[in-house]
Design an enzyme around this catalytic site. Structure first.
Site, short mmCIF file in Angstrom:
data_model
loop_
_atom_site.label_atom_id
_atom_site.label_comp_id
_atom_site.label_asym_id
_atom_site.label_seq_id
_atom_site.Cartn_x
_atom_site.Cartn_y
_atom_site.Cartn_z
N ASP A 41 0.80 -1.23 0.00
CA ASP A 41 0.00 0.00 0.00
C ASP A 41 0.83 1.28 0.00
OD1 ASP A 41 -1.71 -2.07 0.60
OD2 ASP A 41 -2.54 -1.16 2.39
N GLN A 57 4.10 0.61 2.39
CA GLN A 57 4.22 -0.66 3.10
C GLN A 57 5.36 -1.45 2.46
OE1 GLN A 57 1.53 -2.20 5.73
NE2 GLN A 57 2.44 -0.20 6.03
#
Length: 471
Positions: A41, A57
């Site tokens: 993400d 992420q």
């Protein structure tokens, strides 16, 4: 594990892995991708003090999901990026299973991160804490700890805070799951980012006229746009239909009007944000010049990603191109940001005539504009294709895990396409951003061109694109 131990492992991973990743023929040339390991993400997308910051992420120690870190890039122009110090490592008890997704705001002149500290227990249960971290003068971040514990009445699946300021208060949307395993969006308010008050549920299954609509809504993002409010979210658990909801998990939006006083968000129907194969967990920010920009993850959890051929080179997944959003007749339009034109190497090549007579064009790192009014087919490096029969545009590729052909669909009157091509991805913008279709694909390295087919007339403008600078 201590921060020092994790950083030692990071150093080893980078020193042994970067050259291997760079040698991959499918390594992206201008899309942002991890130096090593797995990226998912986009997080904390913000413009602050004249620079764009994009956190992400990241598992830098393996090509699989695990205890996530927050990587960090910054840029002055959305094209030339530089690495910044790693922002978050999962070292504290309240985040020991991963520093999960979240957002960023400017507070007292500093970037403040709001993220989910994830904790998984050996019995299979889990909990979640919403946490803060504050920017330091050296570009690192100091953790301030949890500010929202797991709210009562929800499972341990509570995550992905998106925060903004409105009329002097901070507000947050937060993904949650009710005890009967239904996806919900929670709405919070705060005066200082520290003390938060839950105002209620503003969207989810069985709310605002919805019936059954999935067991978890990940990555919410709520923002004003052209006089209305837009909620982005990623519902999990929607049943596939013949022409829509064909991915394992969905990514889409609702348009409505947020009532801050009543904590209500009456909205219209759900629309998919991207009709292709890989586009998930998007996040937006408002720029200094008033644009609403968005990055998405060109991946899809729990499906094909861990079979990607890039894994043998030590990396997996990438970001989308940055896109500008607008709202027209109740629908979101997406267009590549104007800054991407800086990647064009020249004025490009123009051609017009019957599609079958068009020359083969380079397709490894390129942009192509196509004006069309009659049916045609476009073959991309012998690994994917697009065809329009006058009513339906079909994007087809070979699934790299199963070897089977699979397709996605858009229905409408087609006038133009804009294709953004990279070593292992394609992004298609239909009719000036009316719809988008995005996909990863992994052609043979020697297959480097695209071909048009059909007797209809097409008008083509083609550019080669330079590599994105990551320093």
């Amino acid at each position: 594990m201590s921060e020092v131990s994790l950083l030692k492992q990071l150093a080893r991973s980078l020193m042994t892995g970067q050259l291997i990743a760079a040698s991959d023929p499918h390594r992206q040339q201008w899309h942002l991708a991890p130096a090593v390991g797995l990226l998912n993400d986009p997080n904390g997308f913000i413009q602050a003090n004249g620079r764009y910051h994009l956190f992400y992420q990241w598992n830098p120690l393996a090509c699989r999901h695990g205890a996530k870190w927050w990587g960090h890039w910054s840029s002055a122009d959305l094209v030339h990026w530089q690495h910044e110090p790693v922002a978050l490592l999962p070292t504290e008890d309240y985040e020991i299973s991963g520093c999960y997704s979240g957002s960023a705001v400017q507070n007292n002149g500093k970037i403040t991160l709001i993220y989910t500290g994830n904790v998984k227990y050996t019995d299979g249960s889990r909990t979640a804490n919403q946490c803060l971290a504050e920017e330091m003068p050296d570009g690192t971040f100091r953790k301030l700890g949890p500010v929202i514990p797991l709210p009562e009445g929800y499972t341990g699946h509570v995550r992905d805070p998106k925060v903004w300021k409105h009329d002097g208060f901070w507000y947050m949307v937060l993904a949650a799951q009710s005890p009967d395993i239904k996806g919900k969006i929670l709405f919070y308010r705060s005066e200082d980012l520290q003390q938060w008050h839950l105002l209620g549920e503003i969207a989810g299954t069985y709310l605002n006229g919805l019936k059954e609509f999935g067991y978890m809504w990940e990555c919410p993002d709520l923002f004003p746009l052209d006089g209305q409010d837009v909620l982005l979210c990623c519902p999990q658990g929607l049943a596939a239909e013949k022409y829509r909801y064909l991915n394992l998990y969905q990514c889409g939006y609702f348009v409505g009007q947020l009532d801050y006083q009543q904590a209500k968000f009456p909205h219209g129907e759900f629309y998919e944000l991207d009709l292709g194969f890989e586009f998930y967990a998007p996040q937006t920010t408002e720029t200094a010049d008033g644009r609403r920009l968005m990055f998405g993850w060109l991946g899809m959890p729990d499906e094909n990603e861990l079979a990607q051929p890039t894994i043998k080179y030590g990396w997996v997944d990438c970001m989308s191109s940055p896109r500008e959003l607008s709202l027209r007749n109740g629908k979101l339009y997406q267009q590549p940001v104007k800054e991407l034109q800086l990647l064009r190497q020249s004025d490009g090549f123009r051609w017009q005539g019957s599609a079958q007579d068009a020359p083969e064009l380079a397709a490894v790192s390129a942009e192509i504009m196509v004006e069309v009014s009659q049916p045609f087919t476009l073959t991309l490096r012998d690994e994917a294709s697009m065809s329009w029969d006058g009513e339906c545009l079909i994007l087809t590729r070979r699934n790299w895990r199963t070897g089977e052909q699979e397709s996605r669909y858009w229905f409408g009157s087609l006038t133009s396409l804009q294709l953004l091509l990279d070593s292992s991805s394609l992004e298609v913008f239909i009719n000036g951003g009316e719809a988008c279709m995005t996909a990863r694909y992994f052609p043979s390295p020697e297959k480097r061109t695209l071909q048009f087919h059909g007797t209809g007339t097409v008008s083509i403008h083609h550019w080669l694109l330079s590599a994105c600078m990551i320093e």
